[in-house]
Design a protein around this motif. Sequence first.
Motif, short mmCIF file in Angstrom:
data_model
loop_
_atom_site.label_atom_id
_atom_site.label_comp_id
_atom_site.label_asym_id
_atom_site.label_seq_id
_atom_site.Cartn_x
_atom_site.Cartn_y
_atom_site.Cartn_z
N VAL A 273 32.46 50.33 41.28
CA VAL A 273 33.86 50.47 40.87
C VAL A 273 34.69 50.15 42.11
O VAL A 273 34.74 50.94 43.05
CB VAL A 273 34.17 51.89 40.37
N PRO A 274 35.31 48.97 42.17
CA PRO A 274 35.91 48.51 43.42
C PRO A 274 37.01 49.42 43.96
O PRO A 274 37.21 49.48 45.17
CB PRO A 274 36.49 47.13 43.06
N TYR A 275 37.72 50.14 43.09
CA TYR A 275 38.89 50.88 43.54
C TYR A 275 38.77 52.38 43.30
O TYR A 275 39.64 53.02 42.71
CB TYR A 275 40.16 50.31 42.88
N GLY A 276 37.65 52.93 43.75
CA GLY A 276 37.59 54.38 43.87
C GLY A 276 36.94 55.10 42.71
O GLY A 276 36.49 54.50 41.74
N HIS A 277 36.93 56.42 42.89
CA HIS A 277 36.22 57.29 41.95
C HIS A 277 37.11 57.79 40.82
O HIS A 277 36.61 58.38 39.87
CB HIS A 277 35.63 58.49 42.71
N PHE A 278 38.41 57.61 40.95
CA PHE A 278 39.30 58.05 39.88
C PHE A 278 39.27 57.03 38.74
O PHE A 278 38.89 55.89 38.94
CB PHE A 278 40.73 58.22 40.41
N PRO A 279 39.68 57.44 37.54
CA PRO A 279 39.64 56.51 36.40
C PRO A 279 40.44 55.23 36.69
O PRO A 279 41.56 55.29 37.20
CB PRO A 279 40.27 57.32 35.26
N CYS A 280 39.84 54.10 36.37
CA CYS A 280 40.46 52.80 36.63
C CYS A 280 40.63 52.02 35.33
O CYS A 280 39.96 52.28 34.33
CB CYS A 280 39.62 51.98 37.61
N LYS A 281 41.52 51.06 35.37
CA LYS A 281 41.74 50.18 34.23
C LYS A 281 40.60 49.16 34.14
O LYS A 281 39.84 48.97 35.09
CB LYS A 281 43.08 49.47 34.35
N ALA A 282 40.53 48.49 33.01
CA ALA A 282 39.43 47.56 32.77
C ALA A 282 39.53 46.35 33.70
O ALA A 282 40.62 45.92 34.07
CB ALA A 282 39.46 47.11 31.32
N ILE A 283 38.35 45.82 34.06
CA ILE A 283 38.28 44.52 34.74
C ILE A 283 38.12 43.48 33.63
O ILE A 283 37.04 43.34 33.04
CB ILE A 283 37.11 44.46 35.73
N SER A 284 39.21 42.76 33.32
CA SER A 284 39.22 41.90 32.14
C SER A 284 38.48 40.59 32.35
O SER A 284 38.08 39.95 31.39
CB SER A 284 40.66 41.62 31.71
N LYS A 285 38.29 40.17 33.61
CA LYS A 285 37.58 38.92 33.87
C LYS A 285 36.95 38.96 35.25
O LYS A 285 37.54 39.49 36.19
CB LYS A 285 38.53 37.72 33.76
N ILE A 286 35.74 38.39 35.36
CA ILE A 286 35.03 38.36 36.63
C ILE A 286 34.42 36.97 36.83
O ILE A 286 33.92 36.36 35.88
CB ILE A 286 33.93 39.46 36.69
N ILE A 287 34.55 36.44 38.06
CA ILE A 287 33.97 35.15 38.43
C ILE A 287 33.35 35.29 39.82
O ILE A 287 33.96 35.89 40.71
CB ILE A 287 35.04 34.03 38.45
N GLN A 288 32.15 34.76 39.99
CA GLN A 288 31.53 34.70 41.31
C GLN A 288 31.08 33.27 41.59
O GLN A 288 30.38 32.67 40.77
CB GLN A 288 30.33 35.64 41.41
N LEU A 289 31.52 32.72 42.72
CA LEU A 289 31.19 31.34 43.08
C LEU A 289 30.60 31.29 44.48
O LEU A 289 31.12 31.94 45.40
CB LEU A 289 32.44 30.46 43.01
N PRO A 290 29.53 30.50 44.66
CA PRO A 290 28.88 30.45 45.98
C PRO A 290 29.63 29.53 46.94
O PRO A 290 30.47 28.72 46.54
CB PRO A 290 27.50 29.87 45.65
N THR A 291 29.33 29.68 48.21
CA THR A 291 29.82 28.76 49.24
C THR A 291 28.62 28.18 49.97
O THR A 291 27.54 28.77 49.99
CB THR A 291 30.73 29.49 50.24
N GLU A 292 28.82 27.00 50.56
CA GLU A 292 27.71 26.34 51.25
C GLU A 292 27.24 27.14 52.46
O GLU A 292 26.06 27.23 52.74
CB GLU A 292 28.12 24.93 51.67
N GLN A 293 28.17 27.71 53.16
CA GLN A 293 27.84 28.51 54.34
C GLN A 293 28.58 29.83 54.24
O GLN A 293 29.79 29.88 54.34
CB GLN A 293 28.25 27.77 55.63
N GLY A 294 27.84 30.88 54.03
CA GLY A 294 28.46 32.19 53.96
C GLY A 294 28.33 32.84 52.61
O GLY A 294 27.76 32.27 51.67
N PRO A 295 28.91 34.02 52.47
CA PRO A 295 28.81 34.79 51.22
C PRO A 295 29.65 34.16 50.12
O PRO A 295 30.54 33.35 50.38
CB PRO A 295 29.35 36.17 51.61
#
Length: 1030
Positions: A273-295
């Motif tokens: 849960v990126p923003y803490g232990h208190f109740p959070c709103k929904a994460i409506s969309k997620i995208i993860q993209l790689p890079t050639e060098q690095g995370p």
Amino acid sequence: MKRFRRHGQESHRDRIKQELYGFNKTVEHGFPHQPSALVFSPSLQLLAIGTRSGAIKLYGAPGVEFMGLHDENAAVTQVHFLPQQVDLVTLLDDNSLHMWTLRAHQGVSELLEIGRFTLTGPPGAPPSVTRVTAVLTHSSGDLLFLGTEGGHVFVVEVPGFRELEERNISLENVTNSLPEDYGGRRSLEHVESLQENPVNPRQVLIGYGRGMMVIWDLERQSAVKHIPATQQLESVWWTEDGGHVLSSHSDGSYCRWMVAGEGTQSEQEKSEVPYGHFPCKAISKIIQLPTEQGPPFLFLSGGMPRASYGDRHCISVIHSKTHVALDFTSRIIDFFVIRDGPDHTGDPSALVVLVEEELVVIDLQTEGWPVIQTPYLVPLHCSAITCSHHVSAIPLKLWERVLSAGALQNTHYSKKPWPITGGQNLSPDAPQRDLLLTGHEDGTVRFWDASGVCLYPMYKLSTAGVFLTDAEPNDNMNQGTEGEWPPFRKVGCFDPYSDDPRLGVQKIHLCKYSGYLTVAGTAGQILVLELNDEAAEQTVEATVADLLQGQEGFRWKGHTRLEVKEEPVMFPPGFQPFALVQCQPPAVVTALTLHSEWKLVTFGTSHGFGLYDYQQKNTVLVRCTLNPSDQLAMEGPLSRVKSIKKSLRQSFRRIRRSRVSLRKHHVNSAAKVQEANARLEAELAEMELAPVQRKIEARSSDDSFTGLVRTLYFADTFLSDSSHHTPSLWAGTNGGSVLAYQLRLPPVERRAEDPVSAHPAKEIQLMHRAPVVGIVVLDGHGSPLPEPLEVAHDLARSADMQGCHQLLVISEEQFKVFTLPKVSAKMKLKLTAIDGSRVRRVGVAWFGSSRSEDYGESGLTVLTNQGDLHVVSLPGVKLQVQYPCIRREDVSGIASCVFTKHGQGFYLISPSEFERFSLSARCVVEPRSLVEVPSQTPSTTLPRAQPDGPSVAHRNSTRATDDVEGSARRVMEHALLNDETTHDHPTARFIITNLTHGNCQSSLCVCGLTCSFLTAVLQEIQKSLEGYQP
């Protein structure tokens, strides 16, 4: 005389009209109103936006624009491009699917609808079974996967929109494949997401609302893996290597699942849960993209702590140790990421976010992730538009100075070029430089390059710095508080809130030759500004103009005036104020005109008008036009509740009086009617037969706002006698009055010392007291007088002072020409009497011939309250053409219209969009773009031939399938007519090899009906060509 005119003369004039006039709505400038869907095609480099009104808009490189409109009055909920094709599919909230294509026609591409489709379920099935909630365009380019509210997945072949029932994925099949111990197997809910395996197109992930995700093998028609998430699912992302799935959920968490390897059950690697232990709103969309060098880059939409920041609209970007929460001022619709490389699989380069009121592009490869300035889709309404002003043919020197001042305001933008580059802009270069100035509610004036298809922002002027307000301008929105969590960063320029409504700009006038600008506002303030290339610190002193002139019995009930800062103010390079006039009472300025050659500004309100000498900084003239009954004019625009009550009270009193008068005159009514009829018949017998005209009742002088000044006009013409022309000022009021003043200007060498004087010269009262909306003086040749300094710059010929001048007074009801200096009526053109319409906007324009460069005519461009456009000839004052343009119910659109000097115009079709139109056959600014099919084609599909013949805008699914089959027939006919065997024709040889011999390479068998049809046709042709004996 018209009845005796020869037919040839009429046809000749008609030909001239066709060469001069032609109505076109050409392009929409600004940001689409109420956007609802977003998609990007990496192969085409095109961006598509759908709106709630059913519009679909495509954008590529600057100048590349397309627009389509669905026939259905339904919102666009999803848009999807077909991979490696120029086709896209839209889903509306009425559950219909529509196929669009970019088809080349006469060298340019057109956006056309070529098919539509609606899922139909089995008889008696509830609507939820076929209610589409998720759409996947398969990489094959020929299949659509449609997830529904009932949990089913339907497979549809495109472009024919043919349902492949044998490939449908039913909810029962998925449920039966779930483990026995899964508690939610009875209710998986709707299909929330559909994702294709990036490395294996035979696998599709189906995400259900309850949280369960299933990886389905399309070839084996069975589930190969289950992902048992327990939280409500919001979105799914399949990583590029195909080894992991990321899911985001309604509780503000996201999970990472390992899906590679053996076994039917996926294991959860990470839940956060990126923003803490208190109740959070929904994460409506997620995208993860790689890079050639690095995370990799991680992008999350939403997920804010519900109690503290639940009202924020944020996208979080996480890369290595950098974590930023981009904070937008309006609701997020969708976003995507543009990647580097020829095949668009490199490092992320830009984040494109569509929010409800603007489009924001973030540069991900420059330190600090700055915003890239948008060349189009600019939010015109970052503060509400209150007025507009167009200036044609800007001199190059002024243009460059305004651009230079604007460049100093844009240093916080990224230096990277615009990342969306699809299509080719084939529009010719603009013949001239045009400016559109918009006034806004927050006291700003924005300068736009209106020369071409893109309305590009050039410069922003703020008038708030002159006055004392509660506003604390924060120019640096990009910096968040150090150590703040979440790490917010404000982005975007949409800010609809004005700290003081009195700052609102109501009138603008710019002299393109001298660089002087005057801006008038809601609280009666008139600023005179001069263009300066250097920053300057100066004090602006106010001159008060008392328009009431000490009249008693009037008390202003509206807002107070703005207080001017007493200390010097530092003004940046650009337009800097050096003079200020404050009207008293501080009512809205309703008319404004600048004459830079005479160094004079004239202004009007609902109480009167004044004349100001901005060289000597003193008031030359103040004239009160207030009628003793105009008490409503003293209430101001911010106290309209009392005005409404008063008008209702007056209406009821009039009704009561009319009923009493009817009772009194009822006895003698019959005799009076007979007498009136006899008198009318006698008059009709004497008069010449005329067109049908409706009776116009004269307006009472007791009507409210009769003293309101509607128009002001400077002219060098004949007022006192026909041998001496002098400068003059003309004012037209709401009560049908025209007031003329003779101006006496000192010689140029004494201009700075000797005062300017104004003396009453003429006064005209129109019979019907219709509001005067325009005044034009015509010279001896019947041409409108040139603009100030236009002759001095050799851009216009001098006005003819030998012949008789004429005064054209344009009221809401008619156009009337008077001779000067006697002011005797010469001719008129009635408008209201014929069709009931009233003039709302008027301008003078030059219409050049589309056939001959040397021929043209002056005319009046007119917009009525019916939304119709008219062109009236000058000096003959004859109606030339009439076109419907704006809906009569669209009052704000009619009120916002502004004309150009060359027969074009702009009006607001929404708070954020200008519609551009042209009445000229020569001057037309419209997008001309070409989008070509990408060179790469899907390996799993057959080449699809485009149908010949003229394009059809709307085509049903049966017709689309027939086009594919007809294309195959034409290939075979070509082979037969040219005496070729099917093996000699390359396309036929390919089809025979891959179909008739049973070698179709498509693992999904996406050919469907086309395969079976071609197989039968080709076998018949083979039999006839090879002498086949049964």
